[in-house]
Design an enzyme around this catalytic site. Structure first.
Site, short mmCIF file in Angstrom:
data_model
loop_
_atom_site.label_atom_id
_atom_site.label_comp_id
_atom_site.label_asym_id
_atom_site.label_seq_id
_atom_site.Cartn_x
_atom_site.Cartn_y
_atom_site.Cartn_z
N LYS A 109 14.61 -9.15 18.28
CA LYS A 109 14.54 -10.02 19.47
C LYS A 109 14.91 -11.45 19.05
O LYS A 109 14.59 -11.87 17.93
CB LYS A 109 13.12 -9.93 20.03
N SER A 191 9.14 -9.06 28.06
CA SER A 191 10.28 -9.91 27.79
C SER A 191 11.23 -9.35 26.74
O SER A 191 12.32 -9.87 26.58
CB SER A 191 9.79 -11.29 27.35
N SER A 215 5.04 -7.42 26.76
CA SER A 215 6.46 -7.61 26.45
C SER A 215 7.08 -6.57 25.53
O SER A 215 8.30 -6.48 25.44
CB SER A 215 6.70 -9.01 25.87
#
Ligand SMILES: *[C@@H]1O[C@H](CO)[C@@H](O)[C@H](O)[C@H]1NC(C)=O
Ligand SMILES: *[C@@H]1O[C@H](CO)[C@@H](O)[C@H](O)[C@H]1NC(C)=O
Ligand SMILES: *[C@@H]1O[C@H](CO)[C@@H](O)[C@H](O)[C@H]1NC(C)=O
Ligand SMILES: *[C@@H]1O[C@H](CO)[C@@H](O)[C@H](O)[C@H]1NC(C)=O
Ligand SMILES: *[C@@H]1O[C@H](CO)[C@@H](O)[C@H](O)[C@H]1NC(C)=O
Ligand SMILES: *[C@@H]1O[C@H](CO)[C@@H](O)[C@H](O)[C@H]1NC(C)=O
Ligand SMILES: *[C@@H]1O[C@H](CO)[C@@H](O)[C@H](O)[C@H]1NC(C)=O
Ligand SMILES: *[C@@H]1O[C@H](CO)[C@@H](O)[C@H](O)[C@H]1NC(C)=O
Ligand SMILES: *[C@@H]1O[C@H](CO)[C@@H](O)[C@H](O)[C@H]1NC(C)=O
Ligand SMILES: *[C@@H]1O[C@H](CO)[C@@H](O)[C@H](O)[C@H]1NC(C)=O
Length: 570
Positions: A109, A191, A215
């Site tokens: 990420k 996310s 997330s």
């Protein structure tokens, strides 16, 4: 009822519509099938000289280039990935593999620092010119274990903490709108949107996500993959752009529990830069585990004891109601192979902790106890500290960051047809207003929620039956579901408890969106969750393949408000 849903029949079978041809079939790589393969299979290709890490990396880069213009799941490919792969191939030839991750391409990420040519930006243009002092602990451990850091996955900008109003889940200024490979008009959740979607779209072998509240788990559920949200303290957060240092965690997104376990084995452990990892070990809680050894098959379910925390989580949330029949069917199948499942192993005071309709705070809880009361303070301090620790950056404090975002139209999404949607940085504004002051109100909100969540899960795990027998449960079964824009509520309580949770895929709705089943456990019970998660996965074996419906849609934003969501306070 605060919401109304059109009811539809849920099919457990992956849908392929008549007349539709998959526009992005996964090509073979040097003649080898790489679609949905697991790490062991790829290692056996490597071992038998049927494929090299260099070839595999090239195949993934080609596929990223093909899909990314439509799905935006990757922010940037590491320009050195092919060179690193070549070196790892040579090393394998000379001294053998370092372990299961040797030569395995993994996306991280964009909020996980890598000291390479890919800038770490949490999706924001504000951090584009900054350089990190070093690899995050997680990135360093992945490299040490021979993984190839393929590049950075797209994410919701600043992990969803920049904006509350008009925000589009999975959108970042740097990466654009992450889309769902099953149906590009459906949301990805966030996310860690790009991490999860990249795994199911076959753009990497596995990926790393981060979670403050949902997330890792929620995007995994909408991607039909496995997600593990570890206990706080299991994996170091050093070098990760923080959401909240109280409850952030870093964990894997993978196609199987075994793949996820290999990664968790690699990234777990003590780090001098993250105190939570010390507490974990000094308290005796986090004994070194070999997570891949915990991976099991259906037989592990015989005699295993699970609880259903029915109240709220199963009784009223939109996604749970919609997908209840499909999930209860999974429970019947578990019981048929010997699992013992108890109903009403409820979380005490869940109505104080959990929005009854979906993700978020309970409506009746006084605002001073809402999670945002401490999360805003943590956001200010966490990001401020991260920026000060950078090697170089034009932006050095939270206030400078906010000022930059405000003057440069933060999170401005371009709609199709030239329309502009401006989200702004309203959540950053709220965080700024706290100045990061950890006063009595901060500790009250944080400790109240932490204690209630911790004891809530532990109490539910110690089930007392009608005849007074005390049964220690192996896990709590929770729905990992969405219904339309209503996201699952099954993350907030483990997040605040700092406890682990996993999700596994079990089905797909008629709009193609996958959903899952979650398991909650007590602190540092990852090995147990992996054991039972993999056992249920072996039983269910849902293996839906994305068909890339509506791949060229321009629909934006994805706003995840639901009627039960609290309004923005003045
Ligand atoms: C980063 O550098 C580019 C090119 O020099 C510049 O246009 C941009 O404004 C800079 N961004 C920040 C946040 O400093
Ligand atoms: C959200 O969008 C609406 C409609 O475009 C607009 O009226 C409102 O001001 C926006 N809110 C924020 C905080 O930007
Ligand atoms: C971590 O522990 C050290 C030593 O006890 C202490 O000096 C430091 O302030 C702690 N850091 C954080 C972020 O809590
Ligand atoms: C975990 O256990 C497996 C099987 O026993 C073994 O092959 C592997 O080396 C162990 N991994 C670690 C990190 O200890
Ligand atoms: C399932 O696991 C058990 C216990 O580890 C093992 O004895 C058995 O052979 C496994 N079954 C299959 C089909 O792999
Ligand atoms: C669990 O108990 C609740 C409340 O008593 C009931 O409504 C629900 O149908 C039960 N669920 C199952 C799966 O037995
Ligand atoms: C952030 O807070 C500081 C201190 O109150 C204030 O001076 C500044 O204007 C705020 N920044 C923004 C962009 O609102
Ligand atoms: C911000 O957005 C507005 C309206 O969309 C536009 O007029 C303005 O030029 C933008 N400013 C910057 C710095 O991009
Ligand atoms: C994709 O989702 C949209 C709603 O966003 C729905 O109308 C459409 O039917 C779905 N497509 C497929 C192929 O299920
Ligand atoms: C999207 O793809 C379909 C089918 O390939 C095509 O008919 C349509 O024109 C495309 N739309 C856009 C906006 O590119």
């Amino acid at each position: 009822m605060r919401y109304s849903l059109s009811l539809y029949t849920v099919s457990l079978l992956p849908g392929v519509l008549a007349g539709w041809t998959n526009p992005f079939p996964v090509q073979k790589c040097n003649g080898m099938i790489i679609e949905d393969v697991d790490i062991d299979t790829v290692q056996s290709y490597f071992h038998r000289d049927l494929l090299t890490a260099h070839q595999l990396t090239q195949c993934y880069i080609d596929r990223i280039n093909l899909l990314n213009p439509f799905f935006h799941t990757v922010i940037q490919v590491n320009p050195d990935a092919l060179g690193i792969a070549k070196a790892l191939d040579m090393e394998r030839g000379l001294t053998g593999p370092r372990g299961p991750l040797h030569g395995i391409p993994i996306l991280t990420k964009d909020n996980i620092a890598t000291a390479d040519k890919v800038p770490t930006t949490a999706g924001s243009l504000a951090l584009l010119n900054s350089t990190v002092a070093r690899d995050s602990h997680v990135a360093a451990l992945l490299r040490l274990n021979g993984a190839i850091l393929l590049g950075h996955a797209n994410m919701a900008e600043f992990a969803d903490y920049i904006a509350y109003d008009n925000y589009s889940e999975g959108y970042s200024d740097r990466g654009g709108q992450t889309r769902n490979c099953f149906n590009a008009t459906q949301q990805t959740s966030g996310s860690s949107s790009g991490s999860a979607q990249s795994v199911v779209c076959n753009l990497c072998m596995a990926a790393i996500g981060t979670e403050t509240d949902g997330s890792i788990l929620l995007p995994a559920m909408h991607a039909g993959i496995v997600g593990i949200k570890p206990t706080v303290g299991r994996v170091s957060r050093a070098g990760v752009v923080p959401g909240s240092l109280s409850q952030d965690t870093v964990g894997p997104h993978a196609r199987t529990f075994r793949d996820a376990a290999y990664i968790l084995d690699a990234i777990s452990g003590v780090d001098m830069r993250d105190n939570a990892t010390f507490t974990a070990v000094t308290s005796g809680a986090a004994t070194h585990a070999n997570f891949s050894e915990s991976v099991a098959n259906t037989t592990a379910l015989k005699g295993a004891k699970f609880g259903i925390p029915w109240d709220v989580l199963w009784s009223s949330t939109a996604g749970a109601v919609t997908h209840r029949a499909a999930l209860l069917d999974v429970f019947s199948r578990m019981e048929a192979v010997g699992a013992i499942i108890y109903n009403n192993t409820n979380i005490p005071q869940i109505r104080d902790l959990q929005n009854p309709y979906g993700w978020g705070d309970a409506l009746d809880t006084p605002m001073e106890l809402w999670a945002r009361t401490y999360l805003h303070v943590d956001l200010y301090n966490g990001i401020d500290g991260y920026l000060r620790d950078l090697q170089s950056s034009p932006i050095r404090s939270f206030e400078e960051l906010l000022a930059w975002e405000d003057t440069n139209n933060a999170s401005t999404g371009a709609l199709g047809g030239g329309d502009i949607w401006v989200s702004g940085a309203d959540n950053f504004e709220r965080a700024n207003a706290t100045h990061g002051v950890t006063d009595e109100a901060y500790y009250l909100a944080k400790l109240w929620r932490h204690e209630l969540s911790k004891t809530g899960i532990d109490t539910a795990l110690t089930h007392i039956t009608a005849d007074g027998t005390v049964v220690q449960l192996d896990g709590l079964l929770v729905p990992m579901t969405g219904a339309g824009p209503y996201d699952s509520p099954s993350s907030g309580i483990p997040a605040a408890a700092h406890y682990p949770a996993v999700t596994l895929p079990v089905g797909q709705d008629p709009w193609q969106l996958p959903f899952g089943l979650g398991i909650w456990g007590t602190a540092f019970s990852e090995a147990k969750l992996i054991r039972y998660g993999s056992a249920i996965d072996d039983l269910v074996r849902w293996r839906g393949k994305p068909q890339y419906y509506s791949y060229n849609t321009t629909k934006i934003p994805f706003d995840v408000r639901w009627p039960g969501f609290f309004d923005t306070p003045a």
